[in-house]
Design a protein around this motif. Sequence first.
Motif, PDB file in Angstrom:
ATOM      1  N   LEU A 125       0.856  -1.183   0.000  1.00 31.17           N
ATOM      2  CA  LEU A 125       0.000   0.000   0.000  1.00 31.17           C
ATOM      3  C   LEU A 125       0.893   1.234   0.000  1.00 31.17           C
ATOM      4  CD1 LEU A 125      -2.683   1.567   0.332  1.00 31.17           C
ATOM      5  CD2 LEU A 125      -2.444   1.263   2.806  1.00 31.17           C
ATOM      6  N   THR A 126       0.758   2.062  -1.027  1.00 30.48           N
ATOM      7  CA  THR A 126       1.538   3.297  -1.146  1.00 30.48           C
ATOM      8  C   THR A 126       0.591   4.485  -1.063  1.00 30.48           C
ATOM      9  OG1 THR A 126       3.147   2.187  -2.573  1.00 30.48           O
ATOM     10  CG2 THR A 126       3.172   4.601  -2.544  1.00 30.48           C
ATOM     11  N   VAL A 127       0.846   5.371  -0.112  1.00 34.81           N
ATOM     12  CA  VAL A 127       0.025   6.572   0.082  1.00 34.81           C
ATOM     13  C   VAL A 127       0.875   7.788  -0.282  1.00 34.81           C
ATOM     14  CG1 VAL A 127      -1.394   7.901   1.677  1.00 34.81           C
ATOM     15  CG2 VAL A 127      -1.171   5.418   1.981  1.00 34.81           C
ATOM     16  N   ARG A 128       0.411   8.573  -1.245  1.00 36.68           N
ATOM     17  CA  ARG A 128       1.115   9.789  -1.672  1.00 36.68           C
ATOM     18  C   ARG A 128       0.225  10.992  -1.394  1.00 36.68           C
ATOM     19  NH1 ARG A 128       1.959   6.017  -5.842  1.00 36.68           N
ATOM     20  NH2 ARG A 128       4.148   5.365  -6.051  1.00 36.68           N
ATOM     21  N   GLU A 129       0.792  11.991  -0.706  1.00 34.10           N
ATOM     22  CA  GLU A 129       0.020  13.180  -0.370  1.00 34.10           C
ATOM     23  C   GLU A 129       0.951  14.382  -0.269  1.00 34.10           C
ATOM     24  OE1 GLU A 129      -3.484  14.605   2.734  1.00 34.10           O
ATOM     25  OE2 GLU A 129      -2.154  12.950   3.297  1.00 34.10           O
ATOM     26  N   ASN A 130       0.658  15.425  -1.052  1.00 32.85           N
ATOM     27  CA  ASN A 130       1.421  16.676  -1.030  1.00 32.85           C
ATOM     28  C   ASN A 130       2.926  16.448  -1.156  1.00 32.85           C
ATOM     29  OD1 ASN A 130      -0.928  18.290  -0.656  1.00 32.85           O
ATOM     30  ND2 ASN A 130      -0.909  17.795   1.534  1.00 32.85           N
ATOM     31  N   GLY A 131       3.309  15.582  -2.088  1.00 35.03           N
ATOM     32  CA  GLY A 131       4.725  15.342  -2.342  1.00 35.03           C
ATOM     33  C   GLY A 131       5.383  14.354  -1.405  1.00 35.03           C
ATOM     34  N   LYS A 132       4.684  13.872  -0.386  1.00 36.09           N
ATOM     35  CA  LYS A 132       5.236  12.895   0.547  1.00 36.09           C
ATOM     36  C   LYS A 132       4.690  11.509   0.233  1.00 36.09           C
ATOM     37  CE  LYS A 132       5.772  16.238   4.319  1.00 36.09           C
ATOM     38  NZ  LYS A 132       5.442  16.552   5.749  1.00 36.09           N
ATOM     39  N   GLN A 133       5.434  10.480   0.619  1.00 35.03           N
ATOM     40  CA  GLN A 133       5.052   9.112   0.301  1.00 35.03           C
ATOM     41  C   GLN A 133       5.271   8.193   1.489  1.00 35.03           C
ATOM     42  OE1 GLN A 133       6.055   7.229  -3.613  1.00 35.03           O
ATOM     43  NE2 GLN A 133       7.320   5.860  -2.389  1.00 35.03           N
ATOM     44  N   GLU A 134       4.276   7.373   1.781  1.00 37.28           N
ATOM     45  CA  GLU A 134       4.382   6.338   2.808  1.00 37.28           C
ATOM     46  C   GLU A 134       4.114   4.988   2.150  1.00 37.28           C
ATOM     47  OE1 GLU A 134       2.838   7.462   6.977  1.00 37.28           O
ATOM     48  OE2 GLU A 134       1.529   8.551   5.591  1.00 37.28           O
ATOM     49  N   VAL A 135       4.947   3.996   2.472  1.00 41.14           N
ATOM     50  CA  VAL A 135       4.806   2.671   1.872  1.00 41.14           C
ATOM     51  C   VAL A 135       4.663   1.629   2.975  1.00 41.14           C
ATOM     52  CG1 VAL A 135       5.844   0.922   0.375  1.00 41.14           C
ATOM     53  CG2 VAL A 135       6.168   3.355  -0.138  1.00 41.14           C
ATOM     54  N   TYR A 136       3.622   0.792   2.861  1.00 39.11           N
ATOM     55  CA  TYR A 136       3.397  -0.293   3.806  1.00 39.11           C
ATOM     56  C   TYR A 136       3.388  -1.597   2.996  1.00 39.11           C
ATOM     57  CZ  TYR A 136       1.524   3.730   6.334  1.00 39.11           C
ATOM     58  OH  TYR A 136       1.357   4.962   6.909  1.00 39.11           O
ATOM     59  N   GLU A 137       4.175  -2.584   3.434  1.00 35.89           N
ATOM     60  CA  GLU A 137       4.284  -3.825   2.681  1.00 35.89           C
ATOM     61  C   GLU A 137       4.318  -5.019   3.622  1.00 35.89           C
ATOM     62  OE1 GLU A 137       6.858  -4.196  -0.957  1.00 35.89           O
ATOM     63  OE2 GLU A 137       7.928  -5.622   0.336  1.00 35.89           O
ATOM     64  N   GLN A 138       3.602  -6.079   3.230  1.00 38.74           N
ATOM     65  CA  GLN A 138       3.638  -7.317   3.988  1.00 38.74           C
ATOM     66  C   GLN A 138       3.112  -8.455   3.119  1.00 38.74           C
ATOM     67  OE1 GLN A 138       0.854  -6.330   7.253  1.00 38.74           O
ATOM     68  NE2 GLN A 138      -0.448  -7.962   6.452  1.00 38.74           N
TER      69      GLN A 138
END
Length: 261
Positions: free
Chosen positions: A229-242
């Motif tokens: 799951l990749t969340v992109r918001e206002n130029g920032k990115q968070e990645v969650y993987e399992q």
Amino acid sequence: MNKSVTLAHKIEDYKRIGITKEPAVWEDGMRTDGQAGSYEWWYFDAEYTDGTKIVVVFYTKNEFDVKGDACPTIRFDLTLPDGRHISKKISEEKGSAIRASKQKCDVKIDRSSVISCDIISDKKYKYTRQPIIMIAKNGVILEDREEFMMIERQETINHPFTKKFMDNKLKFNQTSGKNKTYQIEYHRKGDIVADSLLSGMKLSFPQRIAVKLLRMNPTYVRCIGTVTLTVRENGKQEVYEQEGLWEQMFFAKNKEAIIKG
């Protein structure tokens, strides 16, 4: 007369069947009567830090024996870290009472949940595509507007068991507002279940002949692999993987699906 298929997701649709957009506790309870012409199932997936994977499925029938009598059944699938697979199925006698609450389902869930589906209708409904998306955290739905979702199919193969297409990579790209997007990527590494939906049905000889003549071949595959799951918001990115589990089901004889939209 042309037939059509639509997704019932408007407020008036929920009201018509007596529910709201936010799931109620009773909706997880038993919704059918267990009689011929119906079936219901509840399944639970678990994965441990050492790579062990468990799938437990409770059925009101002998798996997918829709026309049959009530036959409470449980199926247990265990995949060990070294790849060994153990499967066990136990059924009560046909006609046994189904012991399931209509008020609730006593199941613990994670704080974050993602549901994504790519549903393709049959030929008589013009192969209409009906995607579903739901992203929630701490019980609050963050996104569920399927009209803003795009789906990418990659590394598609012919499955060795079902002989139907299988996507080794599947991406759901969801736009959420002006500056936020979600991407859910499924990367298939293998299967823990690959079966015919007819295998649990006790067909008569005429029915078996009809199945062959009509070339019916409904199939079910439960895949394992990596979910990102990749969340992109206002130029920032968070990645969650399992590691995760997901499924593919065909209810018709088709080997391929025509996808529109």
